[in-house]
Design an enzyme around this catalytic site. Structure first.
Site, short mmCIF file in Angstrom:
data_model
loop_
_atom_site.label_atom_id
_atom_site.label_comp_id
_atom_site.label_asym_id
_atom_site.label_seq_id
_atom_site.Cartn_x
_atom_site.Cartn_y
_atom_site.Cartn_z
N SER A 40 0.84 -1.21 0.00
CA SER A 40 0.00 0.00 0.00
C SER A 40 0.87 1.25 0.00
CB SER A 40 -0.92 0.02 1.24
OG SER A 40 -0.18 0.34 2.40
N SER A 42 0.83 3.59 2.28
CA SER A 42 0.81 4.20 3.62
C SER A 42 2.17 4.68 4.11
CB SER A 42 0.23 3.23 4.65
OG SER A 42 1.12 2.15 4.89
N LYS A 103 4.94 0.20 9.72
CA LYS A 103 4.70 1.60 10.09
C LYS A 103 5.95 2.15 10.78
CE LYS A 103 0.24 1.37 9.00
NZ LYS A 103 -0.26 1.99 7.75
N SER A 210 -2.97 6.37 5.69
CA SER A 210 -2.54 5.36 6.64
C SER A 210 -3.56 5.17 7.75
CB SER A 210 -1.18 5.76 7.25
OG SER A 210 -0.77 4.82 8.21
#
Length: 268
Positions: A40, A42, A103, A210
């Site tokens: 993704s 994010s 993350k 995100s």
């Protein structure tokens, strides 16, 4: 005269080789490094869809989540170490802890985190943030623009996406770049969060794309506060990247689709 013991011996040696190879791969992936690919947007601008990287297993210690398929052969967490704010980490996402997410660590146990007008504050001190040159990337199957108004062309006439980009510096001095493409979006203004003991507050660098610790944990979506015991490892180095244009029946496109300039980038 043919040696009748030769064939069984060769078969036994081959099977022994396969067992040794399997053990080597299991040890490598469980205790040293494992591969991870980015699904993704994010973590843009640092990571793009189609990036492949190695994740270091040793920095935070070992648990069942270090093992392939989370096989529960390690009790608790051995040789445990806390991550540092600014680390890019791979972890098992709450609530089920089955899927791997990636993350950046923003806060640890006891920290108070709040986002106001897109600016992050840690323990009532706003994180240093400055506008830098826009982030651009070529439009490709893996990386389309979020909206038409972000699409433009570069000096060569190629289609690119252009996004507002900022540099943030955490209290420990770690700096990184983030995207904040939409003012007033969900997540730009939050309540004040107190990070529970043994947990982490994680955010994606692409703040408007995100679903992170700013939102309650929902299966397959946001992650809420993440227990440190869910850590898999720390992002180490990018080993490959593709823009998604390759076709299996056209081998030459395997090379033209590679984003060579992204290979070898470390996370230190």
């Amino acid at each position: 005269m043919k040696d009748k013991t030769a064939q069984p011996s060769e078969t036994r040696e081959f099977l022994t080789f396969l067992v040794k190879l399997a053990l080597f791969v299991i040890i490598l992936r469980s205790f040293i490094v494992s591969p991870f690919n980015i699904p993704s947007e994010s973590m843009q601008p640092r990571l793009m869809v189609g990036d492949y990287l190695l994740v270091a297993k040793w920095p935070y210690g070992y648990s069942k989540y270090s093992m392939p398929f989370s096989v529960p052969i390690i009790p608790g967490r051995l040789l445990a170490n806390k991550p540092d704010p600014g680390d890019v980490v791979v972890f098992k996402a709450p609530p089920s802890a089955t899927d791997d997410y990636i993350k950046r660590v923003i806060g640890l146990s006891g920290d108070i985190i709040q986002v106001t007008n897109g600016a992050v504050s840690i323990n009532d001190v706003e994180v240093a943030r400055k506008k830098v040159d826009d982030y651009t990337h070529l439009v490709s199957p893996n990386s389309p623009c979020y909206a038409d108004y972000f699409e433009t062309t570069n000096e060569n006439g190629a289609l690119i996406c252009r996004y507002p980009q900022y540099e943030e510096t955490l209290p420990n001095g770690r700096s990184f770049r983030v995207l904040d493409v939409t003012e007033g979006s969900v997540g730009d203004d939050t309540e004040s969060f107190v990070v529970p003991d043994g947990h982490m507050f994680l955010m994606g660098d692409n703040r408007d794309r995100s679903a992170d610790s700013r939102f309650p944990a929902v299966e397959g979506q946001a992650i809420g506060m993440v227990p440190e015991e869910n850590l898999v490892g720390r992002a180490l180095v990018s080993v490959f990247s593709t823009d998604g244009s390759a076709e299996w029946i056209k081998p030459w496109t395997w090379f033209s689709a590679a984003r060579w300039d992204r290979i070898g980038e470390s996370f230190e």
